[in-house]
Design a protein around this motif. Structure first.
Motif, PDB file in Angstrom:
ATOM      1  N   TYR A  26       4.804  -1.480   3.465  1.00 24.81           N
ATOM      2  CA  TYR A  26       3.773  -1.407   4.369  1.00 24.81           C
ATOM      3  C   TYR A  26       2.423  -1.960   3.437  1.00 24.81           C
ATOM      4  N   TYR A  27       1.757  -2.998   4.233  1.00 29.31           N
ATOM      5  CA  TYR A  27       0.640  -3.625   3.967  1.00 29.31           C
ATOM      6  C   TYR A  27      -0.573  -3.261   4.624  1.00 29.31           C
ATOM      7  N   GLN A  28      -1.522  -2.368   4.261  1.00 32.25           N
ATOM      8  CA  GLN A  28      -2.088  -1.821   5.315  1.00 32.25           C
ATOM      9  C   GLN A  28      -3.349  -2.955   5.820  1.00 32.25           C
ATOM     10  N   ALA A  29      -3.664  -3.885   5.014  1.00 35.57           N
ATOM     11  CA  ALA A  29      -4.719  -4.938   5.484  1.00 35.57           C
ATOM     12  C   ALA A  29      -4.311  -5.814   6.558  1.00 35.57           C
ATOM     13  N   GLU A  30      -3.032  -6.054   6.587  1.00 34.61           N
ATOM     14  CA  GLU A  30      -2.282  -6.659   7.689  1.00 34.61           C
ATOM     15  C   GLU A  30      -1.697  -6.117   8.720  1.00 34.61           C
ATOM     16  N   ASN A  31      -1.644  -4.469   8.639  1.00 36.09           N
ATOM     17  CA  ASN A  31      -0.744  -3.612   9.257  1.00 36.09           C
ATOM     18  C   ASN A  31       0.624  -4.275   9.438  1.00 36.09           C
ATOM     19  N   SER A  56       4.837  -4.463   8.163  1.00 40.33           N
ATOM     20  CA  SER A  56       5.718  -3.688   7.385  1.00 40.33           C
ATOM     21  C   SER A  56       6.824  -4.658   7.287  1.00 40.33           C
ATOM     22  N   ASP A 106       0.961  -1.214  -0.056  1.00 38.96           N
ATOM     23  CA  ASP A 106       0.108  -0.123  -0.146  1.00 38.96           C
ATOM     24  C   ASP A 106       0.794   1.070   0.026  1.00 38.96           C
ATOM     25  N   SER A 107       1.992   1.092   0.577  1.00 38.26           N
ATOM     26  CA  SER A 107       2.846   2.308   0.418  1.00 38.26           C
ATOM     27  C   SER A 107       4.417   1.753   0.520  1.00 38.26           C
ATOM     28  N   LYS A 132       4.643  -5.512  13.242  1.00 39.67           N
ATOM     29  CA  LYS A 132       3.318  -4.709  12.955  1.00 39.67           C
ATOM     30  C   LYS A 132       3.529  -3.476  13.136  1.00 39.67           C
ATOM     31  N   LYS A 151       2.937   0.602  10.804  1.00 42.39           N
ATOM     32  CA  LYS A 151       3.449   1.345   9.902  1.00 42.39           C
ATOM     33  C   LYS A 151       4.953   2.160  10.380  1.00 42.39           C
TER      34      LYS A 151
END
Length: 100
Positions: A58-63, A65, A42-43, A80, A82
């Motif tokens: 960073y993967y937002q759905a799983e929170n 990094s 995601d970012s 876990k 961001k």
């Protein structure tokens, strides 16, 4: 015995780390495997730490990094959240019993 060795070799692209993802989390060992398994992040944020370049995915759905060393392409930290962390156990110029 041969089957165990083959399984160990087949899993060679993986490593075990302890971090904020749980007591023991199995994560992909390099950037290519990470992107294949998890997809586009995601970012992403490139940063310098102690003279080396890193990228945070960073993967937002799983929170989750993942930090990748740009020079080697290896995942050096997974956790876990961001916030940007480090791949180094000590801060630059830190002097302590753990960091001589």
């Amino acid at each position: 015995m041969k089957k165990s060795v083959c399984m160990l070799l087949a899993c060679g692209a993986f490593f075990i780390i302890k971090n904020g993802l749980g007591d023991v989390a199995v994560q992909l060992a390099n950037q290519e495997d990470l992107l294949v398994a998890k997809g586009e992040p995601d970012s992403q944020h490139e940063f310098e730490d102690q003279g080396q370049l890193f990228v945070q995915y960073y993967y937002q759905a799983e929170n989750e990094s993942f930090l990748v060393d740009v020079e080697t392409g290896n995942v050096c930290n997974a956790y876990k959240g961001k916030q940007v962390r480090s791949c180094f156990p000590c801060t630059e110029n830190e002097v302590s019993p753990q960091c001589p």
